[in-house]
Write a protein that holds these residues in place. Structure first.
Motif, PDB file in Angstrom:
ATOM      1  N   CYS A 121       0.778  -1.179  -0.118  1.00 57.03           N
ATOM      2  CA  CYS A 121      -0.070   0.082  -0.029  1.00 57.03           C
ATOM      3  C   CYS A 121       0.794   1.164  -0.069  1.00 57.03           C
ATOM      4  O   CYS A 121       1.839   1.472   0.820  1.00 57.03           O
ATOM      5  N   HIS A 123       0.371   4.070   1.085  1.00 53.14           N
ATOM      6  CA  HIS A 123      -0.066   4.805   2.284  1.00 53.14           C
ATOM      7  C   HIS A 123       1.230   4.541   3.410  1.00 53.14           C
ATOM      8  O   HIS A 123       2.031   5.542   3.611  1.00 53.14           O
ATOM      9  N   LEU A 124       1.166   3.510   3.938  1.00 55.15           N
ATOM     10  CA  LEU A 124       2.238   3.249   5.118  1.00 55.15           C
ATOM     11  C   LEU A 124       2.923   2.020   4.844  1.00 55.15           C
ATOM     12  O   LEU A 124       3.550   1.326   5.726  1.00 55.15           O
ATOM     13  N   GLY A 125       2.749   1.376   3.709  1.00 54.53           N
ATOM     14  CA  GLY A 125       3.438   0.147   3.353  1.00 54.53           C
ATOM     15  C   GLY A 125       2.688  -1.360   3.986  1.00 54.53           C
ATOM     16  O   GLY A 125       3.483  -2.006   4.039  1.00 54.53           O
ATOM     17  N   CYS A 126       1.360  -1.285   4.237  1.00 56.45           N
ATOM     18  CA  CYS A 126       0.860  -2.497   4.452  1.00 56.45           C
ATOM     19  C   CYS A 126       0.555  -3.365   3.286  1.00 56.45           C
ATOM     20  O   CYS A 126       0.806  -2.796   2.180  1.00 56.45           O
ATOM     21  N   CYS A 145      -6.933  -2.118   1.872  1.00 52.04           N
ATOM     22  CA  CYS A 145      -5.944  -2.139   2.805  1.00 52.04           C
ATOM     23  C   CYS A 145      -6.733  -1.869   4.105  1.00 52.04           C
ATOM     24  O   CYS A 145      -7.298  -0.917   4.260  1.00 52.04           O
ATOM     25  N   CYS A 147      -5.369  -1.113   7.229  1.00 50.23           N
ATOM     26  CA  CYS A 147      -4.752  -0.310   8.199  1.00 50.23           C
ATOM     27  C   CYS A 147      -5.693   0.917   8.276  1.00 50.23           C
ATOM     28  O   CYS A 147      -6.085   1.345   9.335  1.00 50.23           O
ATOM     29  N   HIS A 148      -5.985   1.623   7.186  1.00 46.08           N
ATOM     30  CA  HIS A 148      -6.496   2.837   7.381  1.00 46.08           C
ATOM     31  C   HIS A 148      -7.676   3.039   6.327  1.00 46.08           C
ATOM     32  O   HIS A 148      -8.398   4.062   5.888  1.00 46.08           O
ATOM     33  N   GLY A 149      -8.145   2.059   5.576  1.00 43.42           N
ATOM     34  CA  GLY A 149      -9.170   1.679   4.631  1.00 43.42           C
ATOM     35  C   GLY A 149      -8.917   2.265   3.123  1.00 43.42           C
ATOM     36  O   GLY A 149      -9.625   3.118   2.628  1.00 43.42           O
ATOM     37  N   SER A 150      -7.774   2.043   2.724  1.00 43.51           N
ATOM     38  CA  SER A 150      -7.637   2.555   1.330  1.00 43.51           C
ATOM     39  C   SER A 150      -8.159   1.347   0.352  1.00 43.51           C
ATOM     40  O   SER A 150      -8.173   0.157   0.590  1.00 43.51           O
ATOM     41  N   PRO A 162      -6.564   6.719   2.697  1.00 43.23           N
ATOM     42  CA  PRO A 162      -5.603   7.713   2.518  1.00 43.23           C
ATOM     43  C   PRO A 162      -4.295   7.492   1.482  1.00 43.23           C
ATOM     44  O   PRO A 162      -3.416   8.063   1.390  1.00 43.23           O
TER      45      PRO A 162
HETATM   46  S1  FES Z   1      -1.126   1.161   4.653  1.00 49.02           S
HETATM   47 FE1  FES Z   1      -2.765   0.923   3.430  1.00 49.02          FE
HETATM   48  S2  FES Z   1      -4.223   2.418   4.220  1.00 49.02           S
HETATM   49 FE2  FES Z   1      -2.667   2.593   5.693  1.00 49.02          FE
END
Ligand code: FES
Length: 183
Positions: A121, A123-126, A145, A147-150, A162
């Motif tokens: 992802c 965003h933060l790499g998930c 994703c 983590c924060h819903g991407s 995000p």
């Molecule tokens: S790492 Fe994917 S939404 Fe945060």
């Protein structure tokens, strides 16, 4: 009992479970050099493995609609053999106003049936979900994703949440109809 919600079926940490499943499943589904990489090394790659610049993947066992993940340079690479419906969805949205990182589907694939993206992802790499049967694929049938819903669509483009950018397309080349090199 099959009526459980997504959250009940796949509790966090989804990304690790997802990665483990596909890395294991790959042993049977993808008989390529990538399959020889031990899972533990994929998570904590030694210097010699990190140095592997290119992997070759046999796509023959991958059925239409199936997704597999291989490891390249310690990164998960999603390989999605898209159905005509998924291709049509991606192409129908080429001009969608909510594309945050605008790109046509054709610009992201070499062969429309095969979408190949880095499974990280932006965003933060998930590692986004969407690999397992029944895995959450988000509102656009791509990847979700947790983590924060991407939400990513069937071209790996970011559509909601995000993450700022589309899933990255790695360098790759088809050697023939059933063999691709990544790297
Ligand atoms: S790492 Fe994917 S939404 Fe945060």
């Amino acid at each position: 009992m099959t009526g459980a919600s997504d959250e009940e079926v796949w509790p966090p940490p989804v990304e690790r479970r997802d990665f483990l499943y596909v890395a294991t499943g790959m042993m049977g589904a993808v008989g390529a050099a990538a399959a020889l990489w031990p899972f533990i090394d994929a998570m904590n790659p030694s210097a010699d493995i990190q140095a592997v610049a290119e992997i070759e993947v046999d796509l023959e066992p991958v059925e239409p609609g199936q997704r597999v993940t291989v490891t390249w340079r310690s990164q998960p690479i999603f390989i999605d053999r898209r159905t005509p419906e998924r291709i049509a969805e991606a192409r129908a949205d080429d001009d969608a106003p909510d594309l945050r990182d605008p790109a046509t589907d054709a610009s992201r694939v070499q062969r429309e049936e095969w979408l190949i993206v880095v499974g990280i992802c932006t965003h933060l790499g998930c590692v986004p979900d969407g690999q397992m049967p029944g895995g959450r694929r988000g509102d656009w049938n791509g990847w979700f994703c947790p983590c924060h819903g991407s939400h990513y669509d069937t071209s790996g483009r970011i559509r909601k949440g995000p993450a700022p950018l589309n899933l990255v397309v790695p360098p790759y080349a088809f050697l023939n109809d059933t063999t691709v090199t990544i790297g």
